[in-house]
Design an enzyme around this catalytic site. Structure first.
Site, PDB file in Angstrom:
ATOM      1  N   LYS A   4      -0.651  11.789   5.975  1.00 40.80           N
ATOM      2  CA  LYS A   4      -0.434  10.941   7.028  1.00 40.80           C
ATOM      3  C   LYS A   4       0.535   9.711   5.636  1.00 40.80           C
ATOM      4  O   LYS A   4       1.494   8.165   6.072  1.00 40.80           O
ATOM      5  CB  LYS A   4      -1.709   9.699   7.729  1.00 40.80           C
ATOM      6  CG  LYS A   4      -1.422   8.844   8.120  1.00 40.80           C
ATOM      7  CD  LYS A   4      -1.959   7.454   7.816  1.00 40.80           C
ATOM      8  CE  LYS A   4      -3.534   7.754   7.666  1.00 40.80           C
ATOM      9  NZ  LYS A   4      -3.439   6.595   6.458  1.00 40.80           N
ATOM     10  N   LYS A  54       0.905  -1.549   0.297  1.00 43.21           N
ATOM     11  CA  LYS A  54      -0.066  -0.587   0.122  1.00 43.21           C
ATOM     12  C   LYS A  54       0.471   1.151  -0.688  1.00 43.21           C
ATOM     13  O   LYS A  54       0.517   2.480  -0.798  1.00 43.21           O
ATOM     14  CB  LYS A  54      -0.890   0.026   1.077  1.00 43.21           C
ATOM     15  CG  LYS A  54      -2.264   1.260   1.206  1.00 43.21           C
ATOM     16  CD  LYS A  54      -2.585   1.447  -0.024  1.00 43.21           C
ATOM     17  CE  LYS A  54      -3.691   2.890   0.502  1.00 43.21           C
ATOM     18  NZ  LYS A  54      -4.604   3.222   1.075  1.00 43.21           N
TER      19      LYS A  54
END
Lengths: 278, 278
Positions: free
Chosen positions: B241, B173
């Site tokens: 983030k 990811k």
């Protein structure tokens, strides 16, 4: 004005196959190149030797330049043996190099004062596209000049896009190089991370191709990276020059270049560190 | 061990539609969420209220978490009301959040000491994919645990890829976010330059799509930029983030992140400058 003869200056990796394509298309061709071998090859194929940029400009209706960098184009344009010394009203200079948009506009203004047009017409598609005559050509300059030059362009490329006034072709090419090199950096960072973290980079590439990470660069160059195919498809020097043009053009137009400038610096650092580019 | 009940903790923009899909697929569902409204909605649809992460873990065989960031996952896992306090041998925790691979591995080790599996299973495909049940799911952890959880995953996503041991889903990811955000920055820099230089960004996009500049981001997000579509598809906080995780993971594995780190800093600067993210 009909086009009888085409001039070609700069018979390198891109220019030489392009010149051959013009001969094949039936144009009368006048060539010039800094080193002799490529001139001899084209002359054997039916071209004639213009002997200097000025000589080419005197004998051709459309004069193409295909050179590495802005100073190279400037040097074949200016001076006693330059294109501008041999040009006359109604002729078209077509610079197919990838150079600074600012330098392009400056040279186009000098040509205009002599009654000649200068189109910026950088290409994409690499040496493969140059040989196949399938280049994408991004053109800046007067539309009338582009229309007159179309038979020549059609012998060299498949997609010919008029992007705007002088410099617009180079701006478009800069945008293309920006996106391509930054995407290549992203793909490289991701595949190296995957490998260092113990994953299978080929499998990570497959997953990313299925989502928003999909790009032609991940598909093609990502595949080459995974296959450890280190055969260079182009030159680090060219990559540094291209990204430098991007960053400088960003300064010119007040357009920030955080990612492009860091990629330029990565390429530059690689060049200095490896001793390949001084 | 057959799966009777599925737990779901974190009923946000992604989690809520995913929980609904599990109900539609016929699973008995136990939910928990920090704010009440989403719990009420799922309870009305047939789920039961687990009251705490511990309560969910006691009643479900597979416990899914779908939360914003590493500290959120840590806080629902640990403490007297946490998942680990309610878990027992043979159960599977499946964290579908995008969080730090290092935190994932640490929590998976804690689960393993209690005889439970923790899979990292971050997704891509956004809220559209979450609603349609067509997410791409990148899984790290033991293959046996993944195989047992497959009926649950099949109700949520279309492509399920086992990438390796614990953390490998999060690494994949991270690679995906790296490539996507850096490509988006490249596309943005190019289209802004084109506009500032007086070109038509839509035409530049078309030309670039025909060459090495082609990417799904240029196609989709490039189109949104040109249409001045400012409706947010996701959150600046999430983007910061995600890129922070990329850069930190680069440090962990000794993998340099020149482009990813500059994009993280661009996002961070945007957040501070706009007062949106403090």
């Amino acid at each position: 004005m009909e086009i009888h003869a085409v001039g070609f200056i700069g018979l390198g990796m891109m220019g030489k196959p392009m010149a051959h394509n013009l001969l094949k298309a039936g144009f009368s061709l006048v060539v010039h190149n800094r080193s002799r071998a490529a001139v001899d090859e084209l002359v054997s194929a039916g071209a004639s030797d213009g002997r200097s940029p000025k000589g080419v400009a005197q004998r051709a209706d459309v004069i193409i330049t295909c050179l590495p960098d802005s100073p190279d184009v400037r040097s074949v344009m200016e001076g006693p043996d330059g294109i501008l010394a041999g040009i006359s009203a109604g002729k078209i200079i077509m610079d197919m190099s990838t150079i600074s948009p600012a330098v392009t506009r400056e040279l186009a203004e000098k040509a205009a004062r002599l009654g000649a047009d200068m189109l910026d017409a950088p290409v994409s598609g690499g040496d493969v596209g140059a040989r196949a005559g399938t280049l994408a050509i991004m053109v800046g300059g007067r539309r009338e000049a582009l229309e007159r030059a179309m038979p020549v362009l059609n012998a060299l490329g498949k997609t010919i896009a008029h992007m705007g006034d002088s410099g617009a072709g180079q701006i478009t090419k800069a945008c293309n190089q920006l996106v391509t090199y930054v995407t290549l950096e992203a793909v490289s960072e991701a595949l190296v991370l995957a490998a260092k973290a113990g994953l299978e980079p080929a499998q990570v590439r497959e997953v990313l191709l299925g989502g928003f990470g999909h790009s032609r660069v991940l598909e093609l160059h990502g595949g080459l990276i995974i296959d450890s195919n280190m055969r260079p498809g182009w030159d680090l020097r060219q990559a540094i020059k291209d990204t430098r043009i991007v960053v400088e053009t960003g300064w010119e137009y007040g357009s920030p270049m955080p990612a492009a400038s860091v990629v330029c610096e990565v390429l530059r650092t690689t060049g200095y560190a490896s001793g390949e580019v001084i």
